[in-house]
Design a protein around this motif. Structure first.
Motif, PDB file in Angstrom:
ATOM      1  N   GLY A   1      10.804   5.300 -19.042  1.00  0.00           N
ATOM      2  CA  GLY A   1      10.359   4.945 -17.687  1.00  0.00           C
ATOM      3  C   GLY A   1      11.531   4.905 -16.712  1.00  0.00           C
ATOM      4  N   TRP A   2      11.216   4.969 -15.442  1.00  0.00           N
ATOM      5  CA  TRP A   2      12.250   4.947 -14.398  1.00  0.00           C
ATOM      6  C   TRP A   2      12.779   3.534 -14.227  1.00  0.00           C
ATOM      7  N   LYS A   3      14.085   3.406 -14.277  1.00  0.00           N
ATOM      8  CA  LYS A   3      14.688   2.100 -14.049  1.00  0.00           C
ATOM      9  C   LYS A   3      15.221   2.050 -12.628  1.00  0.00           C
ATOM     10  N   PRO A   4      14.630   1.191 -11.815  1.00  0.00           N
ATOM     11  CA  PRO A   4      15.020   1.184 -10.400  1.00  0.00           C
ATOM     12  C   PRO A   4      16.477   0.759 -10.214  1.00  0.00           C
ATOM     13  N   PRO A   5      17.261   1.588  -9.556  1.00  0.00           N
ATOM     14  CA  PRO A   5      18.630   1.165  -9.248  1.00  0.00           C
ATOM     15  C   PRO A   5      18.645   0.152  -8.102  1.00  0.00           C
ATOM     16  N   ILE A   6      19.650  -0.684  -8.107  1.00  0.00           N
ATOM     17  CA  ILE A   6      19.834  -1.644  -7.002  1.00  0.00           C
ATOM     18  C   ILE A   6      21.145  -1.273  -6.320  1.00  0.00           C
ATOM     19  N   LEU A   7      21.069  -0.991  -5.046  1.00  0.00           N
ATOM     20  CA  LEU A   7      22.260  -0.532  -4.336  1.00  0.00           C
ATOM     21  C   LEU A   7      22.545  -1.423  -3.150  1.00  0.00           C
ATOM     22  N   LYS A   8      23.823  -1.572  -2.879  1.00  0.00           N
ATOM     23  CA  LYS A   8      24.215  -2.310  -1.675  1.00  0.00           C
ATOM     24  C   LYS A   8      24.466  -1.314  -0.547  1.00  0.00           C
TER      25      LYS A   8
ATOM     26  N   ALA B   1      11.432 -13.996  -1.861  1.00  0.00           N
ATOM     27  CA  ALA B   1      10.808 -13.034  -0.953  1.00  0.00           C
ATOM     28  C   ALA B   1      10.261 -11.809  -1.679  1.00  0.00           C
ATOM     29  N   ILE B   2      10.563 -11.680  -2.924  1.00  0.00           N
ATOM     30  CA  ILE B   2      10.181 -10.432  -3.603  1.00  0.00           C
ATOM     31  C   ILE B   2       9.530 -10.708  -4.940  1.00  0.00           C
ATOM     32  N   LYS B   3       8.824 -11.825  -5.028  1.00  0.00           N
ATOM     33  CA  LYS B   3       8.321 -12.272  -6.329  1.00  0.00           C
ATOM     34  C   LYS B   3       7.468 -11.242  -7.073  1.00  0.00           C
ATOM     35  N   ALA B   4       6.166 -11.262  -6.833  1.00  0.00           N
ATOM     36  CA  ALA B   4       5.314 -10.412  -7.655  1.00  0.00           C
ATOM     37  C   ALA B   4       5.259  -8.994  -7.129  1.00  0.00           C
TER      38      ALA B   4
ATOM     39  N   ASP C   1       0.795  -1.226   0.000  1.00  0.00           N
ATOM     40  CA  ASP C   1       0.000   0.000   0.000  1.00  0.00           C
ATOM     41  C   ASP C   1       0.824   1.269   0.000  1.00  0.00           C
ATOM     42  N   VAL C   2       2.042   1.162   0.515  1.00  0.00           N
ATOM     43  CA  VAL C   2       2.840   2.368   0.728  1.00  0.00           C
ATOM     44  C   VAL C   2       3.056   3.143  -0.569  1.00  0.00           C
ATOM     45  N   VAL C   3       3.076   2.430  -1.696  1.00  0.00           N
ATOM     46  CA  VAL C   3       3.306   3.126  -2.965  1.00  0.00           C
ATOM     47  C   VAL C   3       2.229   4.155  -3.269  1.00  0.00           C
ATOM     48  N   LYS C   4       1.055   3.944  -2.694  1.00  0.00           N
ATOM     49  CA  LYS C   4      -0.018   4.881  -2.990  1.00  0.00           C
ATOM     50  C   LYS C   4       0.214   6.222  -2.301  1.00  0.00           C
ATOM     51  N   SER C   5       1.087   6.254  -1.328  1.00  0.00           N
ATOM     52  CA  SER C   5       1.284   7.484  -0.576  1.00  0.00           C
ATOM     53  C   SER C   5       2.695   8.051  -0.673  1.00  0.00           C
TER      54      SER C   5
ATOM     55  N   VAL D   1       6.685  -2.547  -7.489  1.00  0.00           N
ATOM     56  CA  VAL D   1       6.425  -1.222  -6.933  1.00  0.00           C
ATOM     57  C   VAL D   1       7.688  -0.494  -6.483  1.00  0.00           C
ATOM     58  N   GLY D   2       8.827  -1.177  -6.486  1.00  0.00           N
ATOM     59  CA  GLY D   2      10.036  -0.547  -5.979  1.00  0.00           C
ATOM     60  C   GLY D   2      10.587   0.494  -6.937  1.00  0.00           C
ATOM     61  N   ASP D   3      10.903   1.674  -6.414  1.00  0.00           N
ATOM     62  CA  ASP D   3      11.603   2.681  -7.209  1.00  0.00           C
ATOM     63  C   ASP D   3      13.103   2.556  -6.994  1.00  0.00           C
ATOM     64  N   ILE D   4      13.467   2.068  -5.809  1.00  0.00           N
ATOM     65  CA  ILE D   4      14.872   1.824  -5.486  1.00  0.00           C
ATOM     66  C   ILE D   4      14.938   0.516  -4.698  1.00  0.00           C
ATOM     67  N   PHE D   5      15.883  -0.335  -5.046  1.00  0.00           N
ATOM     68  CA  PHE D   5      16.093  -1.565  -4.277  1.00  0.00           C
ATOM     69  C   PHE D   5      17.383  -1.458  -3.495  1.00  0.00           C
TER      70      PHE D   5
END
Lengths: 134, 319
Positions: free
Chosen positions: B219-226, B175-178, B153-157, B183-187
């Motif tokens: 479109g926005w490509k979500p970056p994946i950061l450590k 753990a992060i399938k569908a 739900d958090v994406v709505k806000s 909905v992630g903008d940043i991982f």
């Protein structure tokens, strides 16, 4: 559905002592009684406790001290609440507290003091009877 | 005498704290205050932080607060923890990791319980975001309850939704399938010093690259950061990624201006209508005693729950 006003309680560990097992057990007992319990963790100053209690809008602060500094720490919290105009927040204490100190703490505005061996039910009942959601 | 809304806008801590309490407790009078506050909202940047329990969301939020304060900006934090389905009580423990900010007047931290609402975010949390926004916080960080798979739900806000994972959870992608992946903008891969972080990184990258067509179209490509939040490693780079996402939103048609975004408004209004209808209907049925009577009839086997539900609801809908 109409929400029931929930009792919000803060469980805090002021000062230097590093043992919070008892505080966590109390927090759990409060949770099981249906209260919302804000737990702040160890090593809090009275200033931090009071600020957090105000931001969280709690009805009561329960503090535990095992290291002998309760005579300073508990009244300091009561005083800071008064300074902030927030002395409608009930203050309770627990831990290793000598019998002689209890009357002094109560005179300083700590409403109740629970010593080791007090049954959890009794502590919860005291809160239910003396603290109501504002 | 200043009104509640005026005190909130002026940044009065006690008024804000009490108002959020009243919102949480469903006091009807807060609606008028929220109406009054609404014109003062829309200025804060809202970041949602979600992920399974134990991935280090609170520690990350604590570091984010420190970095944002260094930039001279103010922060509001809403930390959501689960309500016990049995007692209705809750232990709100996320503050433990953020206590170093408690004396900072530029930081307001509030713990909230889910109170039985699923999806990681409650209507109360949404309203609380508006309150912190109106009080003038530059950033609002919403740490959701540790969610499972599709409670997003958090994406709505939030303007930016951050998904936090750690290495070695199941077969990593499990753990992060569908839902969450979409909905992630940043991982963020937190605790990246642990074994398996490269594997998690390549698994995530594989999934995200599959949306290549979307990115080619701008479109926005979500970056994946450590990151290693507990050691404050990678947090600066992470906040720079948030800045880039904010810049991206600002350049898209109505990205940053939530209030003008039809999709968000549609969703939020829909949720609000649902909540309000349920509240009004249940209140009415409870007050009239019909609800309890129906429960008794079902328990005694005099009626089935489907019929009872119809008998209760249809007269209201046609009335």
């Amino acid at each position: 559905m109409k929400q029931k006003r929930r009792v919000r309680v803060m469980v805090a560990k002021p000062g230097l002592d590093g043992h919070d097992r008892g505080a966590r057990i109390i927090a759990r007992a409060y949770r099981d009684a249906g209260f919302e319990v804000v737990y702040t963790g160890l090593h809090q100053t009275p200033e931090e406790i009071v600020e957090a209690a105000i931001q969280e809008d709690v009805d009561m602060i329960g503090m535990s001290s095992l290291a002998g500094a309760h005579r300073y720490l508990f009244p300091a919290v009561v005083q800071l609440l008064r300074d902030r105009g927030a002395d409608d927040i009930v203050v309770c204490g627990g831990g290793i507290i000598p019998e002689d100190d209890i009357a002094k703490l109560k005179a300083a505005g700590v409403q109740e003091v629970f010593t080791p061996g007090t049954p959890l039910d009794e502590i919860v009942r005291w809160v239910e009877e003396n603290v109501s959601p504002r | 005498m200043a009104s509640v809304a005026e005190k909130v806008v002026a940044g009065d801590i006690r008024t804000v704290a009490r108002l959020i309490r009243d919102i949480d407790d469903g006091m009807p009078e807060v609606r008028e205050v929220l109406k009054e506050l609404y014109p003062h909202t829309g200025k804060a940047y809202v970041i949602g932080i979600t992920g399974s329990p134990g991935v280090g969301k609170s520690t990350l939020v604590d570091q984010m607060v420190a970095h944002i304060r260094k930039r001279g900006k103010t922060v509001g934090v809403l930390a959501v923890d689960p309500t016990s389905p049995f007692s209705g009580g809750a232990i709100l423990g996320d503050r433990v990791r953020m206590q170093r900010h408690s004396m900072d007047q530029g930081v307001f931290i509030r713990s909230m319980a889910t109170r039985g609402h699923f999806g990681g975010l409650t209507q109360s949390t949404r309203s609380a975001i508006d309150v912190l926004d109106a009080m003038g916080k530059d950033y609002i960080l919403v740490e959701t309850v540790g969610v499972g798979q599709d409670e997003v739900d958090v994406v709505k806000s939030a303007h930016t939704t951050v998904i936090v994972v750690i290495p070695g959870m199941g077969d990593d992608i499990q753990a992060i399938k569908a839902g969450i992946l979409e909905v992630g903008d940043i991982f963020l891969i937190n605790k990246a010093d642990r074994e398996g972080s490269d594997k998690t990184m390549s698994d995530l990258r594989l999934m995200i690259e599959m949306d290549q067509k979307k990115y080619n179209e701008g479109g926005w490509k979500p970056p994946i950061l450590k990151v290693e939040a507990v050691f404050d490693k990678g947090v600066d780079e992470f906040l720079e990624a948030v800045d880039r996402h904010a810049a991206y939103l600002a350049n898209t048609e109505d990205g940053l201006h939530f209030r003008a975004n039809r999709v968000k408004v549609r969703q939020e209004l829909g949720e609000m209508i649902k909540a309000r209808l349920i509240e009004e209907v249940l209140d009415r049925l409870t007050d009239s005693g019909e609800f309890d009577a129906a429960v008794t009839s079902i328990v005694e086997g005099k009626v089935d729950p489907y019929t009872a539900c119809e008998d209760l609801v249809l007269p209201i809908l046609s009335g």
